[in-house]
Scaffold this active site. Structure first.
Site, PDB file in Angstrom:
ATOM      1  N   LYS A   1      87.659 -42.486 -93.799  1.00  0.00           N
ATOM      2  CA  LYS A   1      88.803 -42.317 -94.690  1.00  0.00           C
ATOM      3  C   LYS A   1      88.312 -42.006 -96.106  1.00  0.00           C
ATOM      4  O   LYS A   1      87.271 -42.506 -96.539  1.00  0.00           O
ATOM      5  CB  LYS A   1      89.643 -43.598 -94.675  1.00  0.00           C
ATOM      6  CG  LYS A   1      90.981 -43.507 -95.406  1.00  0.00           C
ATOM      7  CD  LYS A   1      91.752 -44.809 -95.215  1.00  0.00           C
ATOM      8  CE  LYS A   1      93.087 -44.806 -95.943  1.00  0.00           C
ATOM      9  NZ  LYS A   1      93.830 -46.069 -95.721  1.00  0.00           N
TER      10      LYS A   1
ATOM     11  N   SER B   1      98.509 -45.588 -94.334  1.00  0.00           N
ATOM     12  CA  SER B   1      97.915 -44.500 -95.088  1.00  0.00           C
ATOM     13  C   SER B   1      96.699 -43.863 -94.421  1.00  0.00           C
ATOM     14  O   SER B   1      96.205 -42.833 -94.864  1.00  0.00           O
ATOM     15  CB  SER B   1      97.509 -45.008 -96.473  1.00  0.00           C
ATOM     16  OG  SER B   1      96.530 -46.033 -96.376  1.00  0.00           O
TER      17      SER B   1
ATOM     18  N   SER C   1      97.973 -50.207 -92.740  1.00  0.00           N
ATOM     19  CA  SER C   1      97.542 -48.809 -92.896  1.00  0.00           C
ATOM     20  C   SER C   1      96.559 -48.317 -91.848  1.00  0.00           C
ATOM     21  O   SER C   1      96.253 -47.123 -91.811  1.00  0.00           O
ATOM     22  CB  SER C   1      96.946 -48.598 -94.293  1.00  0.00           C
ATOM     23  OG  SER C   1      97.965 -48.579 -95.268  1.00  0.00           O
TER      24      SER C   1
END
Length: 215
Positions: free
Chosen positions: A77, A152, A176
């Site tokens: 990420k 996210s 997330s």
């Protein structure tokens, strides 16, 4: 053997047995990204040449490998700092930020023999639950590109579900990892707080943030 249909552990075992080389696996992942990511937008940064250099270097140590995921291509990420690789948190503000240090989780993945393909799209600064707020544009759900992948860590979930990598590291503050994993039909875990170092993770809510896997 269709490499992209294997699980991360199955690919790791095939690499260990010499059935497939690490450069072959890395090239398969890069080819998948080139073919699919125009529609999915899972990646912010793909480190192509660096990927193949890493894969060829790791191939020399296959016989001595200890990790079951040695040589298996994965991605991180875009809020997990990686030395020498842009880490923007999917924002314009950090668009040119290239960390001079490595997150502890990323460093330990390197030590275990991971092949990092690059950095994955996310809600800007991890503030969202759809991966639509990224400065680099929204990520789309690989099962239906008219739908969101969650967030996210939506880029991570979409990349795994879309078979653009075999597993990924995301971050979870209030869902997330778990929520996009559910939206994209993959497995995601938020580890117990303190189990995984947060050093090098660009903070959202430090007392809640955790790095964890999607696979």
């Amino acid at each position: 053997m269709e490499l992209r249909q294997l699980t991360a552990l199955e690919l790791g075992a095939a690499i260990k047995r010499g059935m497939v080389s690490i450069p072959e696996a890395a090239q398969a992942a890069l080819d998948a990204i080139q073919a699919r990511d125009g529609a999915l937008n899972s990646y912010v940064t793909v480190t192509g040449e660096r990927v193949m250099e890493r894969a060829m270097a790791l191939q020399k140590g296959v016989k001595d490998a200890q990790s079951p995921l040695y040589g298996v291509p994965m991605a991180l990420k875009d809020n997990i700092c990686t030395k020498g690789v842009k880490t923007s948190c999917a924002s314009k503000i950090l668009g040119d930020f290239t960390p001079p240090y490595e997150a502890t989780a990323a460093e330990r993945m390197e030590q275990a023999g991971c092949v990092s393909l690059g950095k994955l799209n996310m809600d800007e600064f991890a503030m969202g639950s759809t991966t639509e707020t990224s400065f680099y544009g929204p990520t789309h759900n690989p099962w239906d590109t008219q739908r969101v992948p969650g967030g996210s860590s939506g880029g991570a979930a979409a990349a795994v579900a879309g078979r653009e990598c075999w597993y990924a590291l995301g971050s979870d503050t209030g869902g997330s990892i778990r929520q996009p994993a559910s939206y994209c039909g993959v497995t995601g875990i938020k580890p117990t707080y303190g189990t995984v170092s947060r050093y090098g993770l660009i903070a959202y809510a430090s007392s809640l943030d955790q790095i964890g896997p999607l696979a």
